[in-house]
Design a protein around this motif. Sequence first.
Motif, mmCIF file in Angstrom:
data_model
loop_
_atom_site.group_PDB
_atom_site.id
_atom_site.type_symbol
_atom_site.label_atom_id
_atom_site.label_comp_id
_atom_site.label_asym_id
_atom_site.label_seq_id
_atom_site.Cartn_x
_atom_site.Cartn_y
_atom_site.Cartn_z
ATOM 1 N N ALA A 189 0.860 -1.283 0.150
ATOM 2 C CA ALA A 189 -0.151 -0.060 0.128
ATOM 3 C C ALA A 189 1.003 1.477 -0.097
ATOM 4 O O ALA A 189 0.766 2.369 -0.599
ATOM 5 C CB ALA A 189 -0.896 -0.109 1.296
ATOM 6 N N GLN A 190 2.014 1.273 0.752
ATOM 7 C CA GLN A 190 3.013 3.009 0.568
ATOM 8 C C GLN A 190 3.589 2.354 -0.074
ATOM 9 O O GLN A 190 4.995 3.847 -0.682
ATOM 10 C CB GLN A 190 3.278 2.869 1.960
ATOM 11 C CG GLN A 190 4.530 1.848 2.558
ATOM 12 C CD GLN A 190 5.527 1.633 3.716
ATOM 13 O OE1 GLN A 190 4.365 1.409 4.571
ATOM 14 N NE2 GLN A 190 6.382 1.920 4.227
ATOM 15 N N MET A 191 4.301 0.723 -0.566
ATOM 16 C CA MET A 191 5.640 1.301 -1.560
ATOM 17 C C MET A 191 5.325 0.791 -3.586
ATOM 18 O O MET A 191 6.292 1.259 -3.785
ATOM 19 C CB MET A 191 6.459 0.236 -0.910
ATOM 20 C CG MET A 191 6.909 -0.053 -0.008
ATOM 21 S SD MET A 191 7.931 -1.234 0.735
ATOM 22 C CE MET A 191 9.668 -0.446 -0.190
ATOM 23 N N CYS A 192 4.067 0.190 -3.782
ATOM 24 C CA CYS A 192 3.653 0.094 -5.281
ATOM 25 C C CYS A 192 2.899 0.884 -5.752
ATOM 26 O O CYS A 192 2.084 1.178 -4.807
ATOM 27 C CB CYS A 192 3.541 -1.465 -4.677
ATOM 28 S SG CYS A 192 4.600 -2.235 -4.081
ATOM 29 N N TYR A 193 2.931 1.212 -6.694
ATOM 30 C CA TYR A 193 2.360 1.830 -7.479
ATOM 31 C C TYR A 193 2.019 0.943 -9.009
ATOM 32 O O TYR A 193 3.320 0.294 -9.622
ATOM 33 C CB TYR A 193 3.295 3.561 -8.120
ATOM 34 C CG TYR A 193 1.765 3.385 -9.335
ATOM 35 C CD1 TYR A 193 0.796 4.619 -8.104
ATOM 36 C CD2 TYR A 193 1.957 3.481 -10.531
ATOM 37 C CE1 TYR A 193 0.441 5.547 -9.197
ATOM 38 C CE2 TYR A 193 1.359 4.821 -11.103
ATOM 39 C CZ TYR A 193 -0.018 5.833 -10.393
ATOM 40 O OH TYR A 193 -0.858 6.041 -11.223
ATOM 41 N N LEU A 194 1.036 0.481 -9.583
ATOM 42 C CA LEU A 194 0.250 -0.241 -10.594
ATOM 43 C C LEU A 194 0.004 1.057 -11.336
ATOM 44 O O LEU A 194 -1.371 1.485 -11.368
ATOM 45 C CB LEU A 194 -0.707 -1.470 -9.439
ATOM 46 C CG LEU A 194 -0.259 -1.831 -8.686
ATOM 47 C CD1 LEU A 194 -1.796 -2.243 -8.228
ATOM 48 C CD2 LEU A 194 0.121 -3.432 -9.006
ATOM 49 N N LEU A 195 0.649 0.768 -12.550
ATOM 50 C CA LEU A 195 -0.253 0.974 -13.357
ATOM 51 C C LEU A 195 -0.392 0.568 -14.689
ATOM 52 O O LEU A 195 -0.200 -0.669 -15.053
ATOM 53 C CB LEU A 195 1.084 2.094 -14.552
ATOM 54 C CG LEU A 195 1.180 2.856 -15.688
ATOM 55 C CD1 LEU A 195 0.338 4.113 -15.382
ATOM 56 C CD2 LEU A 195 2.506 3.390 -16.104
ATOM 57 N N GLU A 196 -1.273 0.166 -15.467
ATOM 58 C CA GLU A 196 -2.434 -0.250 -15.894
ATOM 59 C C GLU A 196 -1.401 -0.098 -17.617
ATOM 60 O O GLU A 196 -1.808 1.519 -17.640
ATOM 61 C CB GLU A 196 -3.498 0.254 -16.279
ATOM 62 C CG GLU A 196 -4.701 -0.711 -14.950
ATOM 63 C CD GLU A 196 -5.120 -1.807 -15.055
ATOM 64 O OE1 GLU A 196 -5.142 -2.521 -15.916
ATOM 65 O OE2 GLU A 196 -5.786 -2.330 -14.827
#
Length: 186
Positions: free
Chosen positions: A99-106
């Motif tokens: 939740a704090q470390m990851c960014y999901l890019l579609e």
Amino acid sequence: VESEHKVLVNTNRNWSNNLNLIKLLNPTSKVICTVRDIPSILSSFERLFLSNPLQKSLFYPVSMSKTVHERCDSLMSKTGPVGCSFQNLTECLANPLAAQMCYLLEYEDLTKNPEQSIRDIYKFLGLDYYQHDFDNVENRHDEFDAALGCKDLHYVKRKVEWQDPVNYLPPDIIQKYSNMEVWRAK
């Protein structure tokens, strides 16, 4: 561009399941995971396979390269590039640090609205945005792709834009690997 931030980028798809190690080594680290639905990924691999019929790809053992079904099963195995990445991402998303470390890019978001997608990444990273030319991007790794036996695997078109995908898979494979987007459940 001069910046007070030191930014290092590593594209290894195995980082996503090592959040605790990354956090220990550098507590401010972030992980960006680009995601796309599995049938589209498999279809892209099949397109590459069909466009290079004389090339032996390291992605498929000889015994598993005769049919599209065998090739997709090989790609989705726990040691295949898609299956391994999917398992890593699934493990990553189960980690409370995600939740704090990851960014999901579609992929679709990036290709339909590249500027906003990149602005969102800069915001997530805490970096100042600067203007990019999304009509003039190109990236090739011809030697790396040749070593894998998969010409154009990492080829990036000059203009970032959405193109309706062409399907190279039979309906049963699409059905088998549909609705696996665990990142959308979050």
